[in-house]
Design an enzyme around this catalytic site. Sequence first.
Site, PDB file in Angstrom:
ATOM      1  N   SER A 113       0.814  -1.202   0.000  1.00 58.81           N
ATOM      2  CA  SER A 113       0.000   0.000   0.000  1.00 58.81           C
ATOM      3  C   SER A 113       0.858   1.267   0.000  1.00 58.81           C
ATOM      4  O   SER A 113       1.707   1.443  -0.863  1.00 58.81           O
ATOM      5  CB  SER A 113      -0.964  -0.039   1.202  1.00 58.81           C
ATOM      6  OG  SER A 113      -2.007   0.880   1.068  1.00 58.81           O
ATOM      7  N   ASP A 155     -10.384  -4.557  -5.429  1.00 59.14           N
ATOM      8  CA  ASP A 155      -9.795  -3.812  -4.317  1.00 59.14           C
ATOM      9  C   ASP A 155     -10.399  -2.413  -4.317  1.00 59.14           C
ATOM     10  O   ASP A 155     -10.177  -1.630  -5.238  1.00 59.14           O
ATOM     11  CB  ASP A 155      -8.278  -3.751  -4.477  1.00 59.14           C
ATOM     12  CG  ASP A 155      -7.567  -3.059  -3.324  1.00 59.14           C
ATOM     13  OD1 ASP A 155      -8.249  -2.485  -2.448  1.00 59.14           O
ATOM     14  OD2 ASP A 155      -6.324  -3.098  -3.293  1.00 59.14           O
ATOM     15  N   HIS A 173      -7.702  -5.507  -0.070  1.00 60.94           N
ATOM     16  CA  HIS A 173      -6.484  -4.715  -0.225  1.00 60.94           C
ATOM     17  C   HIS A 173      -5.239  -5.391   0.348  1.00 60.94           C
ATOM     18  O   HIS A 173      -4.166  -4.811   0.296  1.00 60.94           O
ATOM     19  CB  HIS A 173      -6.698  -3.357   0.475  1.00 60.94           C
ATOM     20  CG  HIS A 173      -5.644  -2.340   0.195  1.00 60.94           C
ATOM     21  ND1 HIS A 173      -5.239  -1.997  -1.086  1.00 60.94           N
ATOM     22  CD2 HIS A 173      -4.898  -1.571   1.049  1.00 60.94           C
ATOM     23  CE1 HIS A 173      -4.296  -1.066  -1.014  1.00 60.94           C
ATOM     24  NE2 HIS A 173      -4.074  -0.796   0.262  1.00 60.94           N
TER      25      HIS A 173
END
Length: 271
Positions: free
Chosen positions: A94, A216, A244
């Site tokens: 991320s 996602d 995610h």
Amino acid sequence: MDLCHRNNVTVHEDGPATLIFSHGFGCDQTMWNYLYLHFTERFRVVMYDHVGAGRSDLSAYDSEKYNALAGYAADLSEIIDMYAVGPVILVSHSVSAMIGALADRLVPGRITAHVMVGPSPCYIDSGDYVGGFKLEDIHSLLDTLDSNYLGWSSTMAPVIMGAPGQPALSEELTNSFCRTEPDIAKQFARVTFMSDNRADIAGLLTPTLILQSTEDLIAPVAVGEYLHAALPASTLCLVPNVGHCPHMSSPSACSDAMDVFLLPWAGVHVN
């Protein structure tokens, strides 16, 4: 300040190249427990917590330093210098993918390759760019987080995790969010969701594997396609996964793609 204590650095096994695992918002290094053991026979594996997360030294948190991702990138650069041996491959989830890109720009050539899991250079739609959120959506999300962090965590963690049929993972992520000191989490969330790193990743020549979930809400497939086009030496791999955090909910699919990508630097070939 002792770097190991500040970032709770842990080193697992050894090898001719180093994998450094860097976690995302609301998480800590334990989120890699489903994935990292697959690599310890072939690589030196280094994991750490961002300052303010996990078992890092909370007294080291500086709201001015960490008011931009550059502060986290400076920490990562120090960890690389202190703990990496041989070629350095960053495995980042991320927002840490952009922290890794910034660290790469700090010392060109020091990082050999990137594995970016659910990366996004910008979460906000802008012109033809699809980030997944409208600006007003991000403001609303941050306002809710500011007013009720624990409630926001309990609601959002299952949405972020996805992984239908694996409720224990949603609970694990929720607990991780709730362990994070709220004021630090609020600032990191604002820095994360308001950052725009499209200029920082444009044309970055470092070989990169982009692992993007097929579904996602945080980093949709369009974001992975954008990054693939922006990074000349990139490979885009869509992981069949809802959520995610494919490194937690689909670790085998992630490790299979990583095995192929990491083969040039592995100490032992995969059977």
